[in-house]
Structure formats: C-alpha cells, structure tokens
Design a protein around this motif. Sequence first.
Motif, PDB file in Angstrom:
ATOM      1  N   GLY A  45     -10.651  -0.662  11.276  1.00  0.00           N
ATOM      2  CA  GLY A  45     -11.168  -1.117  10.252  1.00  0.00           C
ATOM      3  C   GLY A  45     -10.344  -0.299   9.140  1.00  0.00           C
ATOM      4  O   GLY A  45     -10.944  -0.693   8.001  1.00  0.00           O
ATOM      5  N   ARG A  46      -9.336   0.305   9.407  1.00  0.00           N
ATOM      6  CA  ARG A  46      -8.610   1.069   8.223  1.00  0.00           C
ATOM      7  C   ARG A  46      -7.695   0.312   7.361  1.00  0.00           C
ATOM      8  O   ARG A  46      -6.700   0.981   6.712  1.00  0.00           O
ATOM      9  CB  ARG A  46      -8.239   2.549   8.383  1.00  0.00           C
ATOM     10  N   GLY A  47      -7.318  -0.743   7.967  1.00  0.00           N
ATOM     11  CA  GLY A  47      -6.051  -1.571   7.432  1.00  0.00           C
ATOM     12  C   GLY A  47      -4.821  -1.165   7.806  1.00  0.00           C
ATOM     13  O   GLY A  47      -3.642  -1.664   7.269  1.00  0.00           O
ATOM     14  N   GLN A  48      -4.775  -0.200   8.941  1.00  0.00           N
ATOM     15  CA  GLN A  48      -3.469   0.334   9.325  1.00  0.00           C
ATOM     16  C   GLN A  48      -2.863  -0.486  10.566  1.00  0.00           C
ATOM     17  O   GLN A  48      -3.747  -1.252  11.353  1.00  0.00           O
ATOM     18  CB  GLN A  48      -3.553   1.850   9.952  1.00  0.00           C
ATOM     19  N   TYR A  49      -1.644  -0.592  10.671  1.00  0.00           N
ATOM     20  CA  TYR A  49      -1.037  -1.158  11.649  1.00  0.00           C
ATOM     21  C   TYR A  49      -0.419  -0.461  12.661  1.00  0.00           C
ATOM     22  O   TYR A  49       0.366   0.285  12.431  1.00  0.00           O
ATOM     23  CB  TYR A  49       0.107  -2.126  11.161  1.00  0.00           C
ATOM     24  N   GLU A  65       8.383   1.205  22.843  1.00  0.00           N
ATOM     25  CA  GLU A  65       8.450   1.738  21.502  1.00  0.00           C
ATOM     26  C   GLU A  65       6.884   1.818  20.949  1.00  0.00           C
ATOM     27  O   GLU A  65       6.135   1.021  21.301  1.00  0.00           O
ATOM     28  CB  GLU A  65       9.034   0.469  20.535  1.00  0.00           C
ATOM     29  N   PHE A  66       6.809   2.545  20.035  1.00  0.00           N
ATOM     30  CA  PHE A  66       5.284   2.806  19.229  1.00  0.00           C
ATOM     31  C   PHE A  66       5.819   2.856  17.598  1.00  0.00           C
ATOM     32  O   PHE A  66       6.667   3.519  17.147  1.00  0.00           O
ATOM     33  CB  PHE A  66       4.692   4.228  19.854  1.00  0.00           C
ATOM     34  N   SER A  67       4.753   1.962  17.145  1.00  0.00           N
ATOM     35  CA  SER A  67       4.928   1.960  15.773  1.00  0.00           C
ATOM     36  C   SER A  67       3.446   1.966  14.973  1.00  0.00           C
ATOM     37  O   SER A  67       2.528   1.586  15.536  1.00  0.00           O
ATOM     38  CB  SER A  67       5.480   0.697  15.243  1.00  0.00           C
ATOM     39  N   PHE A  68       3.585   2.798  13.812  1.00  0.00           N
ATOM     40  CA  PHE A  68       2.528   2.939  12.923  1.00  0.00           C
ATOM     41  C   PHE A  68       2.714   2.928  11.573  1.00  0.00           C
ATOM     42  O   PHE A  68       3.822   3.372  11.082  1.00  0.00           O
ATOM     43  CB  PHE A  68       1.985   4.434  13.082  1.00  0.00           C
ATOM     44  N   THR A  69       1.939   2.175  10.935  1.00  0.00           N
ATOM     45  CA  THR A  69       2.233   1.751   9.469  1.00  0.00           C
ATOM     46  C   THR A  69       0.949   1.848   8.498  1.00  0.00           C
ATOM     47  O   THR A  69      -0.306   1.461   9.045  1.00  0.00           O
ATOM     48  CB  THR A  69       2.786   0.350   9.263  1.00  0.00           C
ATOM     49  N   GLU A  70       0.887   2.976   7.493  1.00  0.00           N
ATOM     50  CA  GLU A  70      -0.155   2.844   6.620  1.00  0.00           C
ATOM     51  C   GLU A  70       0.283   2.007   5.309  1.00  0.00           C
ATOM     52  O   GLU A  70       1.169   2.322   4.739  1.00  0.00           O
ATOM     53  CB  GLU A  70      -0.281   4.499   6.376  1.00  0.00           C
ATOM     54  N   PRO A  71      -0.292   0.852   4.945  1.00  0.00           N
ATOM     55  CA  PRO A  71      -0.163   0.161   3.883  1.00  0.00           C
ATOM     56  C   PRO A  71      -0.350   0.663   2.479  1.00  0.00           C
ATOM     57  O   PRO A  71       0.271   0.009   1.767  1.00  0.00           O
ATOM     58  CB  PRO A  71      -0.871  -1.048   3.986  1.00  0.00           C
ATOM     59  N   TYR A  72      -1.235   1.651   2.358  1.00  0.00           N
ATOM     60  CA  TYR A  72      -1.365   2.237   1.276  1.00  0.00           C
ATOM     61  C   TYR A  72      -1.261   3.842   1.284  1.00  0.00           C
ATOM     62  O   TYR A  72      -2.203   4.555   1.384  1.00  0.00           O
ATOM     63  CB  TYR A  72      -2.845   2.021   0.738  1.00  0.00           C
ATOM     64  N   PHE A  73      -0.067   4.211   1.294  1.00  0.00           N
ATOM     65  CA  PHE A  73       0.347   5.575   1.300  1.00  0.00           C
ATOM     66  C   PHE A  73       0.083   6.402   0.090  1.00  0.00           C
ATOM     67  O   PHE A  73       0.278   5.998  -0.976  1.00  0.00           O
ATOM     68  CB  PHE A  73       1.889   5.587   1.576  1.00  0.00           C
TER      69      PHE A  73
END
Length: 834
Positions: free
Chosen positions: A459-463, A478-486
């Motif tokens: 629920g934190r908006g992270q991908y 492969e592993f990916s992590f994205t924080e849309p509001y850094f």
Amino acid sequence: MTAPLRVLRKLAAAVGIAACVAVSAGAGSLVVAGPAVAQSSTIVVEGNRRVDADTVRSYFGSAPYSAAKIDEAWKALYATGLFSDVQVTQSGGRIIVRVSENEVINKVAFEGNKKIKDEVLSGEVQSKARAPLSKATVQADTQRIIDVYRRSGRMGVRVNPVTIDRGNGRVDLVFEINEGDKLGVADIKFVGNKAFSDWKLKDVISTTATNWLSFLKSTDVYDPDRVNSDQELLRRFYLKNGYADFRILAATAELDPAGKGYIITFTLDEGEPYKFGKIDVVSNIKDVPSDSLKGAVRAVDGQVYNAEMVEKSVENLTIEVSKNGYAFAQVRPRGDRDFESKKINVLFVVEEGPRVYIERIDIRGNTRTRDWVIRREFDLGEGDAYNRVLVDRAERRLRNLGYFKTVKITNEPGSAPDRVILVVDVEDQPTGEFAVSGGYSTSDGIIGEVSLGEKNFLGRGQYVKVSGSWGQNAQGAEFSFTEPYFLGYRLAAGFDLYWKETQATSYTPYGTTMVGGGLRLGLPITDEITFALRYNLYQRDISICDASTYYTVALQEYCYTTTSWAVRQAEAQGSTITSVAGYTLSFNGLDNNQNPTQGLYAELKQDLAGLGGDVNFIRTTADVRHYTPLMYGDAVLILRAQGGYVDSWGDDSSMMNNFFMGPNLVRGFAPSGIGPRDVAACAHSNNNTTAYYNCKENNSTALGGTVYWGVSSEIQFPLAFLPKDIGLKMAVFADAGSVYDYNGPVIFPGVDNWSGTNFYGNPNIVNCNNTGYATSNKVGNVCVVDDNIIRSSVGASLIWQSPFGPLRFDYAWALTKADYDQIQEFRFSGGTRF
C-alpha cells in the motif's frame, strides 16, 4: 413531540400545577412534567443488565429535570441502539427509567452464498459481532447484500435474516441467501452512430456482453452505475474526436424476449465534427499579460477539436498564473461555434477568483493504500488556496496510478464561508501482475519467462518485480524495486539486480554469463516528457566449446562454429567489468499506454562506458512510434523508426559492444540473424570443402555491427465476424532495416591469415574476397562479410487480448536478405495479469 403532547404541556403550564402525563410513543413512553421537577428527584434505572445504571443516568444530566430535558434524554437513549424499549415515568418524586436492552450479536454468518465470498459480504454489512442487534440496521444490511448480488447480475437474489438465540442476551445473526441465476448482458446496441462503428464504441465502454469467456470476467452483468460511467466514457470519447455537440439521448436496459439477459441500448446524437478555429488568451489580471500565457495553450488552430486539449490548456494556464503569485486565479474557456466552417473559436479568459482555502482533505475507502500515497498526488495541501483545476489534475493522477477501481473528489462546506473540505473517495483494487512470455524456433527450441510484480507494494505505492526465465539455451533471474516519490519529490528512483546465462546456439555460437546491478532515477519534466538517469555495473564472461570433448563428426562441426578468432579474443579477455552511465529522454503522447490507438512516443538513449571497469564505448539509440486510427477508429496504423550507433576506443574493440539484431528490428529473422558475420570459422578448424560450405550456409558466427536502422509499418484491425469480447485482432506488417559496420579486429597474433587464392594450401577453400557474400569483406584471421544491404519482410499476426493476457503470433516472410543472414519465420509471445 406530538401535537396532543404539546397541548397537554400548555394546559399544565396554564393551570400552574405539576402535571404528570404518560404518552405512548412507539415502543416506549416518556413522562411530561410541569415547569420543573423538584431538584430532589432521583433517577431509578430498571431492567438494565449489561449497561451500567450510571451510564443511563448520564443522559439526563443534573437536576432540575424539565420535561424538555427528559424528552431529549429519552430520544438519546433510543439513538444509542442499545435498547429495544425505553419507558420513562414519574412516581413520588422519582423518575423511573425502564429499559429493555437489545440483544448482542455473537457472530454474523452467511449461508447459501457460493458466488460471493463471506469476506466481501462482511465488508458490506454494518451489523458486527459484539455490537447490539438493531432491526433497522439488519434491514439495511439485507438491502446492501441484495444490491451486491444485483451488481453481479443476479437480479433474482433473495435474502432472509434470522437470529439464533445463544442465551444470556446473545444471538447469532445469519443471512440466508438464495443467489438465483446470473442474468448478464445479452447484447449492447448503439443507435445513431455514423462516425464510429459499434465495434469501436464497444471498445470505449467498460460493459461487455456475455460470451463463453464470461466465467473469467464480471463486466458482462447489468450494473446501472457502470452504464452511467459508460455514458461519460462515450461523451469524453466523442468530445476528444471533434464532436462538440455530442449528446446521449437515452441509455436503456431491457430484458430480451428469451429472458437470457439485458439488452443495453445507447441512443446517440453525434452532431457534426468540428476543428479548432481561432485560439486566444485574454488576461484580466494587470500584472499578467496575455502574450506571456499563450505558450501554455495546448490547442492548435486547425486541429480536430479535442476537449481534452482544452482541459489541458486550462490546467497549464492556471499553473502558469499561479507561478506569478495569483493562487486564486481562474481560467474559463469560452467556445464560439462557427456553424458554416465547422470550427470552434476558443477564448481562454484569465481572472481573479474568490478567495477560498482548503480546510482539510478527508480520504475515505482506502483499505490498503496509505493516506500519504494519495495525498502526494495533490499539488496543493491543507491551508492552500483552493483551485478546482489542480483538484481535477489530482483526480486524474489518482486514476492513472492503477491502484483504485474508482476515484471521486467532492467538496463539502468548511467551518467558514471561505473554507472548503475536499473529500476523496477511492476503492482499492488488486495491483499484482503475473506475466508469461515465450518464443520458439526450430533451432533454439522453446524459451519462456515468468514474472511476478506488485505496483502498490504494501500500500506504499512502490513497484516490486521478480522474474525468472528458462529454456533450452538460456536462463536468468531479475529483481527490481522502484520508489515513485524519492525523498518526497516526484522522482522515480529504483535499483535492479540481475543474472543471465546463455548457452551456445546455431545463432549465437558462444555462451555468456552476466551478473550485475543498476540504479535508476526518473525526473518528469512535464506530463509527457521524462528525463531518466541510470548507472549499471556488471561482470560478463564468454565461453566457447572445446572441440576435443566431442567425439562425433556432427558435434565437432557444431563446435567448430564457435572458433571465430573474434570470439576467441573476447573469451581470452576473461571476465570483464563494465561500468556504464546513461540517460533516456522520452516523450509520451499516447492516448493509452497499454493499448494505444493514437499519439506519438519517442525516446533517445545514450550510454557511456569507461567510468572504471574494462570496457570503453559510447552508445546512442533512438526509437519513435506513431499511432493513427483508421476505418472509423477500428483499425490502427503504427509507424515506427529506430536506429543506433556505438563507438569504442582505447584497447576495447570487443565485438560484445556491438548491436546484435534480429526480429526486434526486422521480423522474419532469427535472433542475431542480421548483420556482419565471420564465415571463416569452420575453415579454421576443419580444413575441408564440406566443412566450409556447411559454415557458409548455416554456421557462420554473428559479429554484430556498430550501426543499425529500421523502419516498420503495421495495421491492426479487429475481426468483424467475431464478437468484440473475444478480443481477437489481426495485423499485417512490413519491416525493413540493416545492421552493418563491424569495427572489431580481423588480425590476431600467431594465427594464419587468409591469403592468395586458397587457405592452408587447400585450393578447394576459396579466397575470402571471392566468397560471393558481400562487397565489403574484411580479411585477416577472419573472413568478415559485412554490407549495408536492406533486409525486409512482410507478414501477418494474430493478436488475442485473452483472459490470460495479450498473446501474439507472428509469421513473416523475408523479401530481401544477405546470403549469410539467418531466418526465423514464426514467433510467439504472451502475458497475463492477476
């Protein structure tokens, strides 16, 4: 209070006596006293079992107890929902309160529900365990359950609430449900549409008709709310395509004569199509000249009228004026229709608006997504100046996140006339993704990839995404992590970890192992333009087979295809570390990122290797795609152009820096099937004519090129003889492109060169310059055939938007090619989501 009661109170007051009148009122009764009851009066509570007597007395306040005070206390006790009956009487200076407590719900259960789970129904009902049993609440819950079933197409549902006594004032509340049969949408019809076909309009709305895939979807049931939403989708679609006078005359739902479902009919009045006429801006704010704002207007004279461009222009103008210090400014578009020329002149009027502030922002309905994930999509906060345009912008952003099924922002009055409360109502939806893709060739066999992703992690908006691939000749993870509001800014930051291993094939006669990771940072410049930075650090190893380990002639000949000295040089370098930084500048003007039908997408990428590590190069690539609707919007023309260039320097001239292209450039060709190749590999390892010609026809080694270009055109169109809901489309395409200019080494120390008219003294091995392959051979220890002739192909595709995700089947025929190119006519790919 009833009229007779008011009469009795007036009569008692008139005669000046303390009157005591008991009046029946629903389930209970109350006492009416004169002007006041003596202050020494006491309150006696009777019949209470769980509710403390002092709690009941607290509703009456302190003495003296007037009739009005007793009346208010009686009503308040009923309103608590704790009591089924409340009676108030007066006797000998005492006020007696007799209560009958409501039974307490031990548990809430559902019986007979098979199509809708208990968890869903529990979220709908207000009756909860350990709460008082209220008949009014139970009746409302019954209706809510009926509404849930009707939204899923079960119009004949029946719900019967019953209670089971468990003693000590506790009961089980059970909703007995008879679900009935599902009644879906038998057909969807449009009346009055001329500009767009029924097929296209069905693609615009969200309601679908019942078919053999209905067990996998819920959009094929009649839902009045969904039909209302569909009307808005149709309206926006027509306004976007120039039909400013569009109206929906009626939207009806009727049972078909056979009783198999509802027939939904939309009656439309399309009107005439318009284009933009004269577009101008007028500013009524002294310090903001009109000319300074015209650059923010998105609409263009002569373009097809598009209401979305008008909305976007209003938004841009509002933001531009706010930058000049006018937070309350309002932009009002005024349209003037020219009926003869079918144009709409638009005037944007900028003026000061009323001073209204946001008191607070209330968020409701988000059971999973955190509040701050929603709040950060607003460009304004509590205490800021209220601006409807920026509120609408936040609503669009929330919809585009994909986290919510519905998003609606409304206003409520605040604590003062210049205050407003924003109410954000959302409904969470599943955001997990599961995808599978694969390919097949007669030489490489089957390959597959599976990925699991979550775009709203916790629920934190992270991908977050993890994927794995495997096949006969390749595997990886492969592993990916994205924080849309850094760091609280609109910056998308993330990292990737990956491992990939490939084995030698007839297309790529060497294996590679790559392990590494990368960092990413994306900065949106505008809603369409994004600038992204990246850095990658990875280790790569190359391996070739050893002919001495093979004992049959066939296996040895296969192994010999890997003995190109260009490959051996790359292997001799051992493990190489690549440190590369790069950026991407992209423009996204597509109408839909998942299934675009109109708009432009373009991107420019550059990567620089040499910031440490063993590899030095600069690589530039570009890709442009344009989508145009055809045939009343049913078909889509896709034009694409791409190209790239790489330049190495220093001691690094490895072939591994080159471009290896195939079906990603021209369909119909194998992976690494296009571009420069070394045809001398077999002759170096097996000095006979048979081996050479085997090498010539099948087993040359791809060396890659430093330059590539490609163009493609494709038309996608529906299969009109099939229902739209099946989701099948056809496509025809034509591709052209080339890869060329091998700049790697051709001479290696201690290795015999091609010379004279033969090789190794064998006159049956022809000179490299006379192979007949190309006009630009590079001769040394390798025989590099390399030219820039155009490779081209045509083909057809079957595209299925299946319940398991999009599936695509391509079959292509190569029209022009080099003799040494490798062909792969059939390809398959697919994916799904959950």
